[in-house]
Design a protein around this motif. Structure first.
Motif, mmCIF file in Angstrom:
data_model
loop_
_atom_site.group_PDB
_atom_site.id
_atom_site.type_symbol
_atom_site.label_atom_id
_atom_site.label_comp_id
_atom_site.label_asym_id
_atom_site.label_seq_id
_atom_site.Cartn_x
_atom_site.Cartn_y
_atom_site.Cartn_z
ATOM 1 N N GLU A 116 57.788 -20.665 -24.538
ATOM 2 C CA GLU A 116 57.290 -19.394 -25.068
ATOM 3 C C GLU A 116 56.831 -19.538 -26.517
ATOM 4 N N THR A 117 57.625 -20.243 -27.323
ATOM 5 C CA THR A 117 57.255 -20.459 -28.724
ATOM 6 C C THR A 117 55.976 -21.278 -28.831
ATOM 7 N N CYS A 118 55.871 -22.338 -28.020
ATOM 8 C CA CYS A 118 54.687 -23.194 -28.063
ATOM 9 C C CYS A 118 53.434 -22.425 -27.641
ATOM 10 N N ARG A 119 53.553 -21.617 -26.606
ATOM 11 C CA ARG A 119 52.380 -20.853 -26.150
ATOM 12 C C ARG A 119 51.955 -19.833 -27.206
ATOM 13 N N TYR A 120 52.901 -19.268 -27.918
ATOM 14 C CA TYR A 120 52.564 -18.334 -28.998
ATOM 15 C C TYR A 120 51.686 -19.016 -30.052
ATOM 16 N N HIS A 121 51.915 -20.311 -30.253
ATOM 17 C CA HIS A 121 51.140 -21.050 -31.261
ATOM 18 C C HIS A 121 49.929 -21.758 -30.661
ATOM 19 N N GLY A 122 49.595 -21.459 -29.406
ATOM 20 C CA GLY A 122 48.333 -21.921 -28.839
ATOM 21 C C GLY A 122 48.367 -23.234 -28.113
ATOM 22 N N LEU A 123 49.537 -23.738 -27.725
ATOM 23 C CA LEU A 123 49.618 -25.010 -27.011
ATOM 24 C C LEU A 123 49.479 -24.775 -25.513
ATOM 25 N N ASP A 124 48.730 -25.666 -24.851
ATOM 26 C CA ASP A 124 48.624 -25.561 -23.400
ATOM 27 C C ASP A 124 49.756 -26.348 -22.739
ATOM 28 N N THR A 125 49.761 -26.389 -21.410
ATOM 29 C CA THR A 125 50.886 -26.983 -20.677
ATOM 30 C C THR A 125 51.076 -28.452 -21.004
ATOM 31 N N ASP A 126 49.986 -29.233 -21.003
ATOM 32 C CA ASP A 126 50.108 -30.659 -21.317
ATOM 33 C C ASP A 126 50.582 -30.869 -22.750
ATOM 34 N N GLU A 127 50.098 -30.043 -23.670
ATOM 35 C CA GLU A 127 50.517 -30.176 -25.067
ATOM 36 C C GLU A 127 51.998 -29.832 -25.228
ATOM 37 N N ILE A 128 52.472 -28.830 -24.506
ATOM 38 C CA ILE A 128 53.889 -28.457 -24.593
ATOM 39 C C ILE A 128 54.762 -29.604 -24.111
ATOM 40 N N SER A 129 54.391 -30.179 -22.973
ATOM 41 C CA SER A 129 55.162 -31.304 -22.440
ATOM 42 C C SER A 129 55.164 -32.475 -23.405
ATOM 43 N N THR A 130 54.002 -32.775 -23.990
ATOM 44 C CA THR A 130 53.907 -33.908 -24.910
ATOM 45 C C THR A 130 54.682 -33.647 -26.190
ATOM 46 N N LEU A 131 54.616 -32.415 -26.710
ATOM 47 C CA LEU A 131 55.358 -32.095 -27.934
ATOM 48 C C LEU A 131 56.859 -32.217 -27.697
ATOM 49 N N SER A 132 57.350 -31.749 -26.559
ATOM 50 C CA SER A 132 58.789 -31.850 -26.296
ATOM 51 C C SER A 132 59.201 -33.317 -26.188
ATOM 52 N N GLU A 133 58.383 -34.133 -25.530
ATOM 53 C CA GLU A 133 58.703 -35.557 -25.405
ATOM 54 C C GLU A 133 58.663 -36.239 -26.762
#
Length: 1017
Positions: free
Chosen positions: A477-494
């Motif tokens: 939810e936090t990542c999407r608020y800042h404009g990250l898509d699904t692949d970006e969210i997964s990569t940022l968490s990793e």
């Protein structure tokens, strides 16, 4: 056997034969002299070449080609491999019908301009020469598909090369190239581009125009970053390797995660800005002043008699960059020094960090274990580690430390020795400057990151004091608020996990739901278990009913009971414990807390062998102790546990009883690990264990040096044979080796039994098994008749298929590799008998060892894919042999999950696949080259066919769901694709924990924790 559509038939496949004096004759040429000088053409050669359409004159010492070569205008293929040719004559240009020219392993330094006249040439092999330049006429080879120039001396590529628009393969390995021109983007038909072992420092953006690439090799260059444009080829199924390059952060971690993660990061760089951040780990014994030191660095007031740190505490610190007008943000990690916590330290140590080793001069250097802490850092991080030694209490006692000795012992590792006093502030400013200087040199300093990623990361991390963990849904939810898509969210968490900012295991059931923001919250929980007296008294057996007492009554704030299953599952992930039972009174075994005393064992190292058994023994000699090695091995191999484990060893028995394989692993000193396997055929179980040991040493102690030695078989002898020495002698055709202690002489092959490095080449192993096991019925008959022991057949078959899996993993790991082909089940009986290849059902297999089986949820109907099936036919042949030889025998004799009806279905499916394979057109146009076995044990044709299968599978299944098959890593290191049922053996999900809070009653806490919802934006 199907007939090839091109190339020579079996009657034409006649090779030159060498006779003792080095002469060359061709079988069937009775009119030729049986002996003639090497390297000499005869008129008969010319006539035969004119008749057959090809000429092979390889390994014959040729120094030049005769003028008569120009008379062979109809010649189709010319093979001149392994000669002494310095030039090709101009007459080569008269061979206008030549489609293949193979001049590998000669002494050519250039090509004649007349090469450009070969307008029909499709394949040109020039590997292993001394070519420094290519003529401009090379660009006139308009039909050229394959150009191999590996192992030459090219430093630059001529512009004419990029006129070859039909080129599909370009091999430029081992040339010393310093630049790849942007014109490479013109070769849009390229499918395979090999650039390893050069001196390339960057890749041009035009690489992204090669959208048909299936394989790209960039290993062993000087590349530090990738262009954003490469995303265009990373989104396709491609085999891409770039090991041994000085890659900037965060590329190493992203590449380890996969090319999807790399693509997501590159896509985010459009508005990226540099980041100046560092991680500083403060380690040392307990009560030496680590926490007070961090407070002093943060300019906080001194506090006398601080509480001891349990586990881990993290504090922020800001330093001035020594060279730039920017601030460095430092996260200091304060580790508890008590021994019980040290098993958790390696999970947070990182090569991207600065280490501060703190000691108290009042207790002396040895008591503070300064050298031991430096050893732990080097073992875990490797030679790249950088450390500062800090002596506290500087106003009370002079720090006497042999710093010069430490510098010699840990070359390149130490960055200074500082004496400080936390009460007075003495030496703190100098230490800050040194920390800033060393932090600025860390590899991640100045890495580029998107502002969107930064904002999401900072908001997530800002919660770590109030909320030690959040749900992954909140993270998303936090990542999407800042404009990250699904692949970006997964990569940022990793990425955040790899950098130590969070702990999140997104690939594991039960663990993916929680994101740990404060590792202290976790390490304290683990530490309380490791300190628990009743668990120690129970020989390491942890009763889940006691978890409330352990995790709530020992600390004021306690832990919520819904987190108990998560803690236990994470301890399993860290190889700290494993489940003993899941019944009404669930138990786990904490391997670090098992008894010191060795239990009574079925046999020991000096026990004589029982009849019918063989043994393999090896000693792993460590240059330094590896803390936790045996306990981690105990947990990793717990499916083979028989309850016999102690602090220095473990006894194992393969869970498949038909293998009759047992192993004893024991540290007889801190630096010697003994491993012995006994079985009718011990090779398989032995290789699983030795691979697991080496994988664990590599992952947990990358700075550790070790060697493997074979003990002398003579009773009472202390002699040892270095494994690498035995392997070298065997390669040099040496068959015997003397023991320097007892003077005994031993057969090297017997000493080396069990090591895959000296096993038969994979294709030879197939042929050997073909000889022993023609089909399923014969194998069973041999067992029943007593010709073969059931255990030998089972283990040899399993060991063989494990070799196959390891071989396939060198080419492909991102999709399943084992499959069968058959007509669709709904096809009529007549259609199934006709077996046309216009409609074929491809079914992927579960690769779980010993229980391989087709997974029909992963089936694909291939319509009008005859051409693709032809491309993958060499791999189909290879796979069919492996499955027909191994799976039926192993499934039957091991008595695993396959009942007889299922086994009959598998055999029928394999029979159908055999018929399908026989009706496919061959794609083998040059057997001389395609049959060569490469370093990964596949022939060139099989490797290319495996990659073609991967492309076909990705096209059939673009979502890469693979019918629910999931990739796992076995304890011995190989990647496998397994079905949902077998997946539970690698990832069992959350354990069962009973809520035994006072007055609450018992409630099953199994399942994911229910976390409070996050705040909305």
């Amino acid at each position: 056997m199907r007939k090839p559509t091109g190339g020579r038939t079996s009657g034409d496949d006649r090779d030159w034969q060498r006779i003792p004096d080095g002469s060359t004759v061709l079988p069937g040429a009775a009119q030729w002299s049986p002996v003639r000088p090497p390297g000499v053409f005869s008129l008969d050669d010319i006539e035969r070449a004119r008749r057959d359409g090809y000429l092979r004159f390889s390994g014959s010492g040729l120094t030049s080609l005769p003028a008569e070569i120009s008379q062979l205008g109809d010649l189709g293929r010319l093979y001149l491999v392994h000669n002494e040719l310095v030039v090709l004559p101009p007459g080569i240009g008269h061979l206008v019908n030549l489609t293949e020219l193979d001049v590998r392993s000669n002494r050519l330094n250039t090509l004649p301009a007349e090469i450009g006249r070969l307008s029909s040439l499709e394949e040109l092999y020039l590997d292993d020469n001394a070519i420094t330049t290519l003529p401009v006429e090379i660009g006139d080879l308009g039909e050229l598909r394959n150009l191999d120039l590996e192992g030459n001396k090219l430093r630059k590529l001529p512009p004419a090369l990029f006129k070859l628009r039909k080129l599909e393969q370009l091999d430029l390995r081992n040339n010393g190239l310093t630049e790849l021109p942007g014109e490479i983007g013109r070769l849009t038909n390229l499918r395979r581009l090999y650039l390893s072992h050069n001196a390339l420092s960057e890749i041009p953006p035009e690489i992204g125009q090669l959208t048909r690439l299936e394989k790209l090799e960039l290993d062993h260059n000087h590349i530090s970053a990738l262009p954003r444009e490469i995303i265009q080829i990373l989104t396709r199924p491609i085999t891409f390797t770039m090991e041994n390059n000085p890659l900037q952060e965060p590329y190493p971690d992203l590449i380890a995660r996969g090319w999807t993660a790399v693509s997501a990061y590159l896509k985010s760089l459009e508005d990226a800005i540099p980041q100046y951040e560092a991680k500083v780990l403060v380690v040392g014994e307990g009560n030496v002043g680590k926490t007070s030191l961090i407070a002093s660095l943060r300019s906080e007031s001194f506090v006398a008699n601080r509480d001891t740190t349990h586990g881990l505490e993290i504090q922020p610190l800001t330093l001035q960059h020594p060279d730039l007008e920017v601030k460095i943000t430092v996260r200091t990690w304060d580790f508890g020094g008590q021994e019980v916590y040290r098993i958790t330290h390696p999970f947070f140590f990182s090569r991207r960090a600065l280490y501060i080793v703190v000691w108290n001069p009042r207790d002396g250097q040895e008591q503070n274990e300064v050298e031991a802490w430096l050893q732990r850092i080097r073992l875990r991080v490797g030679l790249e580690a950088r450390a500062v030694i800090v002596s506290t209490h500087g106003d009370e006692r002079h720090a006497e430390i042999d710093y010069e000795h430490l510098k010699r012992t840990f070359p390149g590792m130490l960055a200074g020795h500082f004496t400080i006093d936390n009460r007075s502030g003495r030496g703190i400013d100098s230490l800050r400057e040194a920390m800033a200087r060393e932090s600025a040199a860390l590899p991640q300093m100045g890495r580029m990151l998107s502002p969107r990623w930064i904002s999401a990361r900072d908001e997530i991390l800002s919660q770590y004091r109030e909320r030690p963990q959040i749900s992954f849904d909140q993270f998303v939810e936090t990542c999407r608020y800042h404009g990250l898509d699904t692949d970006e969210i997964s990569t940022l968490s990793e990425l955040m996990h790899d950098l130590g900012h969070i702990i999140h295991y997104g690939d594991y059931e039960g663990l993916r739901d929680i994101v740990v923001l404060n590792p202290e919250w976790l390490t304290k929980a683990i530490g309380f278990v490791l300190e628990d007296g009743p668990t120690r008294s129970s020989a390491g057996v942890l009763a889940h009913r006691r978890l409330y007492e352990i995790w709530n009554e020992k600390m004021p704030e306690g832990y919520e009971t819904r987190h108990y299953p998560y803690f236990l599952r994470l301890m399993e992930q860290f190889d700290i414990c494993y489940r003993l039972s899941e019944g009404p009174d669930p138990l786990s075994l904490v391997a670090q807390l098992v008894p010191h005393a060795r239990p009574r064992l079925p046999w020991s190292f000096d026990t004589p062998l029982f009849p019918g058994l063989r043994r393999i023994r090896v000693v792993c000699k460590l240059n330094e102790p590896a803390l936790g090695l045996v306990s981690w091995l105990t947990v990793r191999h717990h499916p083979s546990s028989v309850g016999m484990h102690w602090r220095r060893g473990v006894f194992l028995r393969n869970p498949i009883s038909a293998y009759a394989s047992e192993a004893l692993i024991e540290l007889d000193s801190d630096r010697r690990l003994l491993i012995e396997v006994r079985a009718p055929s011990p090779d398989m179980f032995f290789n699983v264990i030795i691979d697991s040991v080496q994988l664990l040493l590599h992952l947990r102690w990358p700075g550790l040096h070790y060697s493997l030695v074979i003990p002398c078989p003579t009773a009472g002898c202390t002699g040892e044979f270095p494994l690498d020495n035995l392997l070298r002698r065997r390669r040099n055709q040496r068959s015997r080796r003397d023991c320097m202690e007892c003077d005994g002489e031993f057969d090297i092959a017997e000493l080396l039994t069990g090591f895959s490095a000296v096993e038969p080449e994979l294709h030879s192993a197939i042929n050997r098994l073909v000889y022993r096991i023609d089909d399923m019925s014969q194998a069973v008959e041999k067992i029943e008749a007593g010709v073969d022991r059931i255990e030998v057949l089972a283990t040899e078959s399993t060991h063989f298929l494990r070799r196959v899996i390891k071989t396939l993993s060198t080419e492909v790991t991102d999709c399943p590799r084992i499959f069968t082909l058959a007509p669709p089940p709904r096809a009529s009986v007549l259609d199934r008998l006709r077996l046309t290849t216009d409609l074929v059902l491809l079914t992927l297999w579960c690769e779980h060892p010993g229980e391989w089986h087709p997974w029909h949820e992963a089936s694909y109907e291939l319509r009008q894919e005859k051409e693709w099936l032809g491309h993958i036919s060499p791999y189909i042949d290879f796979l069919l042999k492996a499955l027909r030889l191994v799976v039926p025998v192993t499934a039957a004799v091991a008595g695993v999950v396959l009942p007889k009806p299922d086994l009959d279905d598998i055999n029928a499916e394999l029979q159908l696949m055999k018929v399908v394979a026989e009706r496919l057109p061959a794609q083998v146009d040059r057997p001389e080259r395609e049959s060569e076995v490469t370093e990964n044990n596949l022939t060139m044709a099989e490797g290319a066919a495996l990659r073609a299968f991967r492309a076909l599978l990705f096209r059939q299944d673009p979502s890469q769901h693979f019918g629910g098959l999931r990739r796992v890593q076995a304890p011995s290191g190989e990647f496998l694709w397994v079905c949902p049922r077998h997946y539970q053996e690698y990832d069992p999900g959350l354990p069962t924990v009973l809520d035994l809070r006072p007055m609450s009653g018992n409630h099953d806490l199994h399942g994911p924790p229910e976390l409070s919802p996050g705040s909305s934006h």
